[in-house]
Write an enzyme that holds these catalytic residues in place. Structure first.
Site, PDB file in Angstrom:
ATOM      1  N   ARG A  83      -8.587  -1.007   8.024  1.00 19.90           N
ATOM      2  CA  ARG A  83      -9.553  -0.101   7.409  1.00 19.90           C
ATOM      3  C   ARG A  83      -9.884   1.073   8.315  1.00 19.90           C
ATOM      4  O   ARG A  83     -11.049   1.392   8.569  1.00 19.90           O
ATOM      5  CB  ARG A  83     -10.829  -0.838   7.021  1.00 19.90           C
ATOM      6  CG  ARG A  83     -11.590  -0.073   5.948  1.00 19.90           C
ATOM      7  CD  ARG A  83     -12.815  -0.804   5.461  1.00 19.90           C
ATOM      8  NE  ARG A  83     -13.388  -0.050   4.369  1.00 19.90           N
ATOM      9  CZ  ARG A  83     -13.829  -0.592   3.239  1.00 19.90           C
ATOM     10  NH1 ARG A  83     -13.740  -1.879   3.041  1.00 19.90           N
ATOM     11  NH2 ARG A  83     -14.352   0.149   2.298  1.00 19.90           N
ATOM     12  N   CYS A  84      -8.846   1.701   8.839  1.00 23.55           N
ATOM     13  CA  CYS A  84      -9.083   2.914   9.603  1.00 23.55           C
ATOM     14  C   CYS A  84      -7.804   3.707   9.651  1.00 23.55           C
ATOM     15  O   CYS A  84      -6.778   3.260   9.199  1.00 23.55           O
ATOM     16  CB  CYS A  84      -9.572   2.601  11.017  1.00 23.55           C
ATOM     17  SG  CYS A  84      -8.279   2.149  12.176  1.00 23.55           S
ATOM     18  N   GLU A 134     -13.070   4.492   5.148  1.00 20.12           N
ATOM     19  CA  GLU A 134     -12.879   3.854   6.444  1.00 20.12           C
ATOM     20  C   GLU A 134     -13.982   4.201   7.441  1.00 20.12           C
ATOM     21  O   GLU A 134     -14.181   3.480   8.419  1.00 20.12           O
ATOM     22  CB  GLU A 134     -11.500   4.225   6.982  1.00 20.12           C
ATOM     23  CG  GLU A 134     -10.437   3.691   6.035  1.00 20.12           C
ATOM     24  CD  GLU A 134      -9.040   4.155   6.354  1.00 20.12           C
ATOM     25  OE1 GLU A 134      -8.101   3.499   5.895  1.00 20.12           O
ATOM     26  OE2 GLU A 134      -8.863   5.162   7.049  1.00 20.12           O
ATOM     27  N   GLN A 180       0.828  -1.200   0.000  1.00 20.81           N
ATOM     28  CA  GLN A 180       0.000   0.000   0.000  1.00 20.81           C
ATOM     29  C   GLN A 180       0.871   1.263   0.000  1.00 20.81           C
ATOM     30  O   GLN A 180       0.344   2.368  -0.062  1.00 20.81           O
ATOM     31  CB  GLN A 180      -0.930   0.012   1.223  1.00 20.81           C
ATOM     32  CG  GLN A 180      -1.919  -1.157   1.222  1.00 20.81           C
ATOM     33  CD  GLN A 180      -2.802  -1.227   2.462  1.00 20.81           C
ATOM     34  OE1 GLN A 180      -2.911  -2.276   3.077  1.00 20.81           O
ATOM     35  NE2 GLN A 180      -3.446  -0.126   2.833  1.00 20.81           N
TER      36      GLN A 180
END
Lengths: 163, 804
Positions: B385-386, B758, B238
């Site tokens: 996912r945050c 998110e 990522q």
């Protein structure tokens, strides 16, 4: 390890290859046939990213041996579009935003392709149950369900027009 | 009379498929035809396969490793251990959190499934055979799984390599198993608020260890060319540019000769931020053998070793007035970081942005303290996912506010309404020092309550509770959340000293099409679609002819990557500002071509026109051509720009979520009857993609709240590391989602956009818990620990005497 000859029809082409008896179908497709659409997500038949169609049934190719396909007809995502025209399930996923990262998509499409032959007019609940062997981490399934229903409507309309 | 002209304008604007359009995705064509290019799809001539020998034990000394039988297998090229990496000084590596991590276990193993040796072979089957043939002899050591036990005075010392090191990357270490203590806020003011308060509540909130579990596992193909001295590595990252910098620092290969490519990525969710031993080993193997080496994790390895999330044990406290006005918030956290501190956070923040834990509320005094602890578990601590521990923070404050409401007998909507930061208070400085950019929480709350007819739901719940024969308990969860995303201003945020800016390079070609290259990397978010929409609106070029490229460090400008909802807040701003540089140059060219002054021109969708004369104009296509053959005197030819955007602040998306559940009193199964998510992410670029991201985030939140966990036994065995045991919901379990939105643009972002993907994960998890707990509220229950699977909920039913 000694090899065995396996003769299999993949996407309409008959292939004959010598493979180790232990070779999994998904590796056969990806590495021997250069068809990398089927993906490996879990190795335990849970995620369905490797789903292909064998002799009219949805099969998870990560837990199926290549040698089990002797004489079989295998269809993968690469064989769905015909003559440059997308299949209705492919069109449905595109129109309804039924994919994000795309990793589960080939398996989803192959399952949807078979599901809509098993049940051409499914309800939403039937789509959810019929697709439950395929996991998606991105979409939350809502648009996948819409995509399959979209494809079902397209296929029914095409059949009605042909009749 | 103006109608035809207006219609023409609308058609021209719509033809661009710019911002605000639900443009279908450009990425899809390849994915629906099996033409994606994920890392395991990459094959190179002469490529070998790597597999990893892993420890079956969680804490043990390595007595002996015997490679002979493995090396005797035909097709095996090498077996490498820490001893082999030592001369290269690559047996340990620095982590993003300022610690070190063993690349291959050096004398002892610290967690189950730790990397002990690698084998490299002709194909993956032979490599797997060779892994079985490597013999490792271990001597058991006492295992520490509980982070509280890890801090006991006589606890076994886990990290012998740190013996005598009392100073860590984040200050003083008080115990051999203590990593850091980090604090924020004002302890004294908070203490005073508690001392004066009429009401206080306290609770231990455990956020279990979970795993992001994208459908594609991690992996790489490393290819070192010994003749050119160049290293190319295709890698599931990522943040490929950061990987390039780290690989160059570790290997000594100049950064100009290291090329990292993130190809198509099958989901990230934080799992693909870190730099893992497998990557390093594959790169070393390629350098040693001079051939390309592929390493792909299997699912068991993925869940067991790369990037867990959460594992926060939070003691929360709230002080309030008797009518529910919150005066103070305090929390002490024990954070289980596993065996190495490999959290992926901005360098200065070992607990990430956890200090967003005052949430959506106007609280005068607050304090938080986080203690990081070593245990015999895998390292990680990524943001699943945050944005950097925001999920933990929101969970804490939302649970505590509900607990306070229950103690006071206040409605859960009303307590929020009383404590929300009011619209006119923005920009609002939180007690932890964040400056919230914009928000309108009351409007969002009212919209959600009206949409579901909240009073009717509460009346129905009361009726259900009054009926002893009811087969179900009904719960209503209501949560408000404020995120802090878009890391971040480089004055506060860096990774390994590199500021957390992001970048965009746009080139407009002579015939009017364009390419944009970015420092981010999509993993399903649809960047190729949405980024083009931004450029289309800014420059009047149809998005159809705008190519977006990311992920190849040799072609893309340097950027910090995609995680923490930073792509739109940071890279999206870089796009807008790069486009505006081009726009400014285009204006000069148009003025030259039309022989007027720059100020005599108006911009209209896709063209500059002379003020007051619709017949005299130059389209972007005209201007693009002119830029390459008749640029005004004194102006360079060409039409391109680069922008590196260092954001002035974070962005603060928010939302109100409501969930209704029915719990089966006989089985403990929870049925989600209804879930409404209202999100405010500021300006919306592609509503279709936003909605898709929200569906996905809600589903991941559902998975975390209702089923995901990584339980360990006392010996440190992870109980459940396949998809048989680790819960990923199917289409059958997944609820149907309802979405809504308000739009409160960010005042400091060039587009007003805040980031969205998110929010649904962060916001939904406490909503599910709130709904399940609310079903038991009349029985005196004010908190329950996730995951709320049927067995655990049934145990609660039994304990309350409510089971049928």
């Amino acid at each position: 390890m000694s090899k065995k000859i396996v003769k299999v029809n993949v996407n309409g082409r008959v292939l004959e290859k010598a493979v180790e008896p232990r070779m999994l179908l998904v590796h056969f497709l990806r590495e021997e046939c250069n068809l990398t659409g089927a993906h490996i997500g879990c190795e335990t038949s849970h995620c369905g990213a490797c789903t292909v169609d064998i002799d009219g049934r949805s099969v998870k190719s990560c837990t199926h041996l290549a040698v089990q396909c002797e004489g079989a007809e295998v269809l993968t995502v690469e064989g769905l579009a015909k003559g440059g025209v997308l299949h209705a399930v492919q069109q449905g996923f595109y129109q309804e935003h039924g994919l994000q990262c795309g990793f589960c998509t080939p398996g989803m499409l192959m399952r949807a392709y078979r599901l809509l032959q098993e049940n051409p007019d499914p309800s939403e609940e039937e789509v959810r149950a019929g697709m439950s062997g395929n996991l998606c981490r991105c979409t939350g399934y809502q648009n996948i369900v819409k995509a399959v229903l979209h494809a079902a409507a397209t296929l029914r309309a095409a059949r009605a027009a042909a009749a | 009379m103006n109608a035809p002209k207006e219609a023409g304008l609308a058609e021209r604007a719509s033809a661009l498929q710019g911002m605000g359009e639900s443009r279908l995705r450009k990425e899809d064509a390849r994915f629906i035809q099996g033409r994606g290019n994920y890392v395991d799809d990459i094959r190179m001539p002469g490529m070998l396969h790597m597999d990893i020998v892993r420890s079956p034990l969680a804490h043990a000394r390595i007595k002996r490793i015997n490679k002979e039988q493995a090396l005797a297998i035909p097709g095996v090229h090498a077996v490498l251990t820490a001893e082999d990496l030592k001369p290269l000084k690559l047996h340990w590596m620095p982590t993003l959190a300022g610690d070190v991590q063993a690349v291959l276990a050096d004398e002892k193993v610290h967690f189950q499934m730790q990397e002990v040796a690698i084998v490299i072979a002709d194909d993956r089957y032979i490599a797997a055979d060779a892994v079985e043939a490597v013999e490792v002899e271990y001597e058991d050591l006492p295992v520490v799984i509980d982070p509280y036990a890890a801090l006991a005075p006589d606890a076994p010392v886990l990290r012998e390599d740190l013996a005598g090191k009392t100073e860590g990357a984040h200050g003083r270490r008080e115990h051999p198993n203590h990593i850091f203590t980090w604090e924020a806020g004002d302890a004294a003011a908070t203490e005073a608020a508690f001392a004066a308060a009429a009401v206080t509540v306290k609770a231990r909130i455990h956020y279990p260890r979970v795993h992001p579990c994208p459908l594609e596992t991690c992996g790489c193909v490393a290819s070192f060319d010994p003749v050119r001295g160049e290293l190319t590595t295709y890698l599931t990252s990522q943040a490929p540019h950061v990987v390039r910098t780290v690989v160059s620092l570790l290997s000594g290969i100049p950064e100009s000769k290291v090329r990292i490519v993130s190809p198509d990525i099958g989901g990230g969710f934080g799992n693909k931020v870190g730099i893992y031993p497998g990557y390093v080993c594959a790169i070393v193997a390629s350098i040693v053998l001079g051939r390309p080496v592929k390493w792909i994790e299997d699912r068991v390895e993925n869940i067991s070793t790369t990037a867990f999330a959460r594992d926060y044990h939070m003691d929360g406290e709230i002080a309030a007035t008797a009518d529910g006005r919150i005066l103070g918030l305090r929390t002490h956290v024990i954070a289980d970081h596993g065996a190495f501190d490999a959290c992926a956070d901005p360098t200065k923040f070992p607990a990430g942005l956890f200090h967003i834990c005052s949430g959506s509320y106007d609280i005068a005094a607050a304090y938080c303290q986080v203690k990081g602890v070593y245990t015999n578990k895998a390292p990680g601590g990524v943001a699943y996912r945050c944005s950097f521990r925001v999920t933990e923070a929101v969970y804490l404050v939302e649970r505590m506010v509900d607990i306070l409401a229950q103690k006071l007998g206040l409605d859960k909507a009303e307590i929020r309404r009383r404590n929300f930061i009011r619209k006119e208070q923005f920009p609002y400085t939180s007690p932890f020092g964040f400056e919230y950019d914009s928000g309108d929480y009351h409007t969002a709350l009212d919209k959600v309550l009206a949409a579901v007819d909240y009073p009717a739901l509460r009346a129905e719940q009361a009726a259900t509770r009054a009926n002893p024969a009811s087969p179900t308990l009904m719960g209503i969860g209501l949560v408000s959340f404020t995120e802090v995303v878009g890391a971040g201003p480089s004055k506060m945020c860096d990774i390994l000293g590199v500021g957390m800016f992001d970048s965009c390079e746009i080139r407009v070609h002579p015939t009017g099409s364009a390419i944009a290259r970015m420092g981010t990397i999509t993993q399903g978010q649809g960047h190729q679609t949405t980024y083009a929409q931004i450029i289309a609106t800014e420059l009047g070029i149809p998005s159809e002819v705008i190519q977006v490229e990311e992920g190849d460090t040799s072609t893309a400008p340097y950027g910090l990557g995609t995680y923490g909802s930073r792509s739109t807040p940071v890279a999206g701003a870089a796009i807008a500002l790069a486009a505006r540089k081009i726009h400014a140059k285009a204006r000069k060219i148009a003025a030259h071509l039309l022989e007027v002054g720059e100020n005599d021109l108006d911009w209209e969708i896709d063209r500059f026109k002379v003020k007051g004369d619709d017949s005299r104009f130059k389209t972007m296509q005209d201007i693009s051509w002119a830029a390459y053959h008749q640029a005004p005197p004194g102006l360079e030819p060409g039409l391109e720009a680069v922008h590196y955007y260092d954001p002035p602040n974070f962005t603060f998306p928010f939302g109100i979520y409501l969930c209704v559940v029915d719990i089966d009193r006989a089985t403990g199964e929870t049925k989600v009857r209804r879930f409404l998510a209202l999100d405010d992410c500021g300006t919306r670029i592609n509503p279709m993609i936003i909605e898709g991201q929200i569906h996905g985030g809600l589903t991941e939140g559902f998975a975390v709240a209702m089923g995901q966990q990584m339980p360990f036994d006392a010996q440190g065995n992870l109980l459940g590391n396949t998809l048989m045991d680790y819960f990923l919901p199917t289409a059958v379990e997944t609820p149907k989602w309802e979405t809504d939105h308000t739009v409160t643009p960010s005042p400091h972002h060039p587009l007003g956009a805040k980031g969205v993907a998110e929010s649904p994960h962060v916001g939904s998890i406490p909503t599910f818990t709130a709904a399940v707990v609310d079903a038991f509220a009349h029985l005196g229950v004010d908190n329950m620990t996730m995951p709320h699977n049927a067995y655990r909920v049934w145990q609660q039913l039994r304990d309350c005497g409510a089971a049928l």
